[in-house]
Design an enzyme around this catalytic site. Structure first.
Site, PDB file in Angstrom:
ATOM      1  N   HIS A  86       7.785  -4.835   8.046  1.00 44.63           N
ATOM      2  CA  HIS A  86       8.748  -3.955   7.370  1.00 44.63           C
ATOM      3  C   HIS A  86       9.993  -3.898   8.260  1.00 44.63           C
ATOM      4  O   HIS A  86       9.900  -3.541   9.432  1.00 44.63           O
ATOM      5  CB  HIS A  86       8.141  -2.569   7.190  1.00 44.63           C
ATOM      6  CG  HIS A  86       9.021  -1.610   6.437  1.00 44.63           C
ATOM      7  ND1 HIS A  86       8.589  -0.375   6.025  1.00 44.63           N
ATOM      8  CD2 HIS A  86      10.304  -1.699   6.022  1.00 44.63           C
ATOM      9  CE1 HIS A  86       9.565   0.256   5.391  1.00 44.63           C
ATOM     10  NE2 HIS A  86      10.623  -0.532   5.393  1.00 44.63           N
ATOM     11  N   CYS A 105       2.784   2.838   9.887  1.00 45.43           N
ATOM     12  CA  CYS A 105       2.996   4.148   9.273  1.00 45.43           C
ATOM     13  C   CYS A 105       3.778   5.047  10.222  1.00 45.43           C
ATOM     14  O   CYS A 105       3.360   5.264  11.370  1.00 45.43           O
ATOM     15  CB  CYS A 105       1.668   4.795   8.916  1.00 45.43           C
ATOM     16  SG  CYS A 105       1.854   6.406   8.119  1.00 45.43           S
ATOM     17  N   ASP A 117      13.374  -2.878   0.892  1.00 46.81           N
ATOM     18  CA  ASP A 117      14.561  -2.838   0.022  1.00 46.81           C
ATOM     19  C   ASP A 117      14.580  -3.911  -1.058  1.00 46.81           C
ATOM     20  O   ASP A 117      15.647  -4.421  -1.402  1.00 46.81           O
ATOM     21  CB  ASP A 117      15.844  -2.947   0.855  1.00 46.81           C
ATOM     22  CG  ASP A 117      16.070  -1.725   1.723  1.00 46.81           C
ATOM     23  OD1 ASP A 117      15.379  -0.709   1.510  1.00 46.81           O
ATOM     24  OD2 ASP A 117      16.934  -1.782   2.623  1.00 46.81           O
ATOM     25  N   PRO A 140       0.849  -1.196   0.000  1.00 47.99           N
ATOM     26  CA  PRO A 140       0.000   0.000   0.000  1.00 47.99           C
ATOM     27  C   PRO A 140       0.880   1.239   0.000  1.00 47.99           C
ATOM     28  O   PRO A 140       1.827   1.342   0.782  1.00 47.99           O
ATOM     29  CB  PRO A 140      -0.797  -0.127   1.305  1.00 47.99           C
ATOM     30  CG  PRO A 140       0.014  -1.029   2.178  1.00 47.99           C
ATOM     31  CD  PRO A 140       0.756  -1.955   1.272  1.00 47.99           C
ATOM     32  N   ASN A 157       9.137  -7.300   4.152  1.00 48.18           N
ATOM     33  CA  ASN A 157       9.044  -6.079   3.346  1.00 48.18           C
ATOM     34  C   ASN A 157      10.268  -5.196   3.610  1.00 48.18           C
ATOM     35  O   ASN A 157      10.682  -5.042   4.746  1.00 48.18           O
ATOM     36  CB  ASN A 157       7.751  -5.330   3.711  1.00 48.18           C
ATOM     37  CG  ASN A 157       7.645  -3.960   3.070  1.00 48.18           C
ATOM     38  OD1 ASN A 157       7.216  -3.014   3.712  1.00 48.18           O
ATOM     39  ND2 ASN A 157       8.032  -3.823   1.822  1.00 48.18           N
ATOM     40  N   THR A 205       0.809   5.521  -0.179  1.00 42.06           N
ATOM     41  CA  THR A 205       0.025   6.746  -0.181  1.00 42.06           C
ATOM     42  C   THR A 205       0.340   7.587  -1.410  1.00 42.06           C
ATOM     43  O   THR A 205       1.474   7.640  -1.870  1.00 42.06           O
ATOM     44  CB  THR A 205       0.323   7.597   1.069  1.00 42.06           C
ATOM     45  OG1 THR A 205       1.731   7.797   1.176  1.00 42.06           O
ATOM     46  CG2 THR A 205      -0.175   6.925   2.311  1.00 42.06           C
TER      47      THR A 205
END
Length: 688
Positions: A474, A401, A530, A311, A528, A313
């Protein structure tokens, strides 16, 4: 050494500086600045060698203009170089500390001019009656409007060519492509054309389109969300019971006299309360148990080996996702939506869950990501999505986030510091989202050096009772944002923990039996961070994760999914890369419209995508054997043709020129400022 050429000196210089991609020396260009730079290998030839300086910042923006500027080697004089040996020190503060432009241009304004001159009623534009009649503030005279309308951009309408109809109607800037002109000079005789057969075939192209009536029902609280109310009642009861249990444990540790005094201070049993009666609680619990979906009743989300587009933004819009899907993405996810605006019926927020039908064809899966700092809001948003949207394969809870605006509201990565709150959110979302599975995206933690993800993943597996079907990690902390490399060693340790837990469950009689009977869907673990090449992808899967999610790597080169599928680097020609932009423009016109407003919106998002795509370095200009990396800057290099030069330009004025190839000249008053202050890796604020 005296035989060294300028290209040799440049090549030696860049080899001595970390963070630069190795470009073949025949493609290297001298720098526009004039600070002399020497290397040990070039000392003997320093007098004869061309003077070069370190690479310019990828986006030094002139604050007085609406485009990125670079020194012109053939035009105005270059700015004075820094006195230090490396011109990058010019960005340093007084103590030598680097001050790169980073973060977002939060004060940028979008001036979307739309139509100029006479404006046509939107209903009249589609040959529909206007409900406002003579009180409508727009003209209903099509000939009058057409007389003032600017010339068409092209005689072929890409929207009509693709779908058989153009919903911009008479407002379309490609009107000649779908209008009959019995009398060329008499516009009163013209008629809009619709290819009925093709139009019917494309009627359901866009999914999860929530009408204004439903949005209004949410905004006015007329839409009931009963499952959420029941869950929140149960949760409040659970919290109260936990408080009483804590109080009871505290009393056990009190001195005997303190316990006696506490009992004497308690109200008598005849004291009345306003709380629910035991009968009310029993009825609520019965309703709750009947209304919720058990984890084993939900659709199974299969992610093993899937190529997942993260996802994103702003840039993760429908046109971009369609491009990634065409290159082989297996799973796409919406831009992050905020739960509170969704519940307020905010129209722009309800545009985010929309998807194109191609995202779910050929085994594709599509998810919607939401974020919020309150349990009630996220649970209700999950129920609203499952009620109003029929084409969602999973709902993802954003718990990673790092953006301040989200973090300070207790959402995004702030949830990593309140794991119990996160667990209650995920459990509640699962119990109200009908058959739609719930997934969670997290980071390693909020602070560098203090990872908390491993324990959180373990709790998500054990305490949500199968309610979370996938967790994406991440490999960076919230403090780290997007700087430095993702920690795949830590991701590997989490994957090993998940594998050990699965093995233990399989060895257990109870869980083994449940697994055989399909009681619980196994929780997938996704890594998640690089991933820029097919080697990065396979290295990621080698850590033991079930799948890997790709973010900025896809923004720079959307065909990374094709590279993974074929197991090789694919060096797209400038013409092929231009075709990607053409597809984006056409998809944007389909989605946002082919009128003046839709063209301006499409142009804006195309330029946003170019702020990433321009960083692509063709493999053929890299030194033999040099592995492409997302974290490396390119020194100034010579493009092989004019198109490649524009595609690799960091000047957003060039991005606007590229957009004019497909969307016509920029209208008066239109301006563009990139979302990110810097195009460097450190300056990006992509989602999650």
């Amino acid at each position: 050494m005296s035989d060294q050429t300028e290209a040799d000196v440049l090549a030696e210089y860049y080899k001595s500086k970390p963070g630069y991609a190795r470009i073949k020396k025949e493609y290297l260009l001298p720098r526009p600045e004039s600070t002399p730079v020497t290397t040990p290998a070039a000392d003997a030839a320093a007098a004869a060698a061309a003077t070069v300086t370190a690479p310019e910042d990828a986006s030094e923006r002139d604050s007085t203009k609406n485009y990125v500027t670079h020194p012109d080697p053939a035009g105005s004089p270059a700015p004075a170089p820094a006195p230090a040996s490396d011109a990058r020190d010019a960005r340093d503060g007084p103590n030598g500390n680097k001050k790169r432009k980073r973060g977002q241009n939060k004060n940028r304004k979008f001036n979307n001019p739309g139509e100029s001159g006479i404006k046509l009623c939107s209903n009249t534009a589609l040959n529909k009656p206007c409900p406002f009649g003579t009180s409508c503030k727009f003209t209903h005279s099509i000939p009058t409007y057409l007389a003032s309308k600017p010339p068409d951009i092209s005689s072929t309408c890409p929207v009509f060519t693709s779908t058989g109809r153009c919903d911009a109607g008479w407002k379309c800037r490609f009107l000649s492509g779908h209008v009959e002109k019995p009398v060329e000079d008499d516009s009163s005789t013209w008629k809009l054309v619709v290819d009925e057969e093709r139009a019917r075939a494309h009627e359901g192209d866009y999914l999860n389109v929530v009408g204004r009536d439903a949005q209004k029902a949410l905004r006015t609280h007329q839409m009931k969300l009963p499952k959420s109310e029941v869950y929140m009642t149960e949760l409040e009861k659970e919290i109260e019971e936990a408080k009483r249990a804590d109080a009871a444990r505290a009393k056990i540790n009190q001195p005997e006299n303190a316990i006696i005094d506490d009992v004497q201070q308690q109200p008598s049993s005849t004291t009345t309360t306003n709380g629910p009666t035991p009968t009310d609680l029993a009825d609520q619990r019965a309703t709750y148990l009947e209304s919720r979906y058990r984890p084993q009743e939900k659709h199974r989300l299969t992610l093993s080996g899937a190529k997942i587009l993260a996802p994103l933004t702003t840039v993760g819009n429908i046109p971009f996702r369609r491009i990634c899907k065409s290159f082989g993405a297996d799973v796409t996810v919406s831009e992050m939506g905020l739960s509170a605006p969704l519940l307020q019926g905010h129209q722009p927020e309800w545009a985010l869950p929309r998807a194109h039908t191609t995202e779910r064809t050929g085994g594709g899966r599509y998810g919607v990501q939401i974020a919020g700092g309150k349990i009630r809001n996220n649970v209700q948003a999950a129920e609203a999505l499952s009620t109003l949207c029929n084409d969602i394969d999973f709902i993802d809870l954003n718990s990673g986030c790092p953006i301040d605006l989200v973090y300070h509201q207790g959402a995004g990565s702030a949830l990593l510091d309140t794991p119990l709150k996160l667990l209650r959110m995920a459990r509640g979302m699962s119990q109200v989202s009908a058959q739609i599975p719930i997934t969670v995206k997290i980071r390693t933690g909020t602070k560098d050096g203090h990872p908390t993800a491993l324990n959180l993943i373990k709790r998500l597996r054990e305490e949500t009772l199968g309610g979370v079907q996938a967790v994406t990690l991440h490999g960076r902390s919230r403090q780290q944002r997007y700087t430095r490399s993702a920690d795949w060693d830590y991701i590997k340790s989490c994957a090993e923990m998940v594998a050990a837990a699965r093995a233990a469950e399989a060895a257990s009689d109870i869980r083994g039996l449940e697994a055989e009977e399909g009681e619980f869907a196994p929780m997938a673990f996704v890594g998640n961070g690089d991933i820029y090449t097919f080697e990065d992808w396979h290295n990621a899967l080698g850590t033991g994760v079930d799948a890997a999610m790709i973010a900025r790597g896809a923004l720079i080169k959307p065909w990374i999914f094709e590279e993974i599928e074929k197991g090789q680097h694919i060096d797209k020609t400038p013409t092929q890369r231009l075709d990607v932009l053409r597809d984006f423009a056409n998809y944007g016109l389909e989605y946002w419209g082919a009128d003046a407003h839709g063209i301006a919106t499409t142009r804006r998002f195309l330029c946003e995508s170019m702020s990433f795509m321009h960083r692509y370095i063709p493999v053929s200009v890299l030194e033999e054997g040099w592995k492409p990396s997302m974290r490396e800057r390119a020194p100034r290099w010579k493009a092989r043709d004019g198109v490649e030069e524009m595609l690799g330009s960091g000047n957003c004025g060039d991005w606007v020129k590229l957009s004019e190839m497909f969307l016509g000249p920029v209208g008066e008053g239109w301006e563009f400022v990139p979302k990110h202050k810097s195009n460097s890796v450190e300056g990006e604020e992509a989602q999650g």
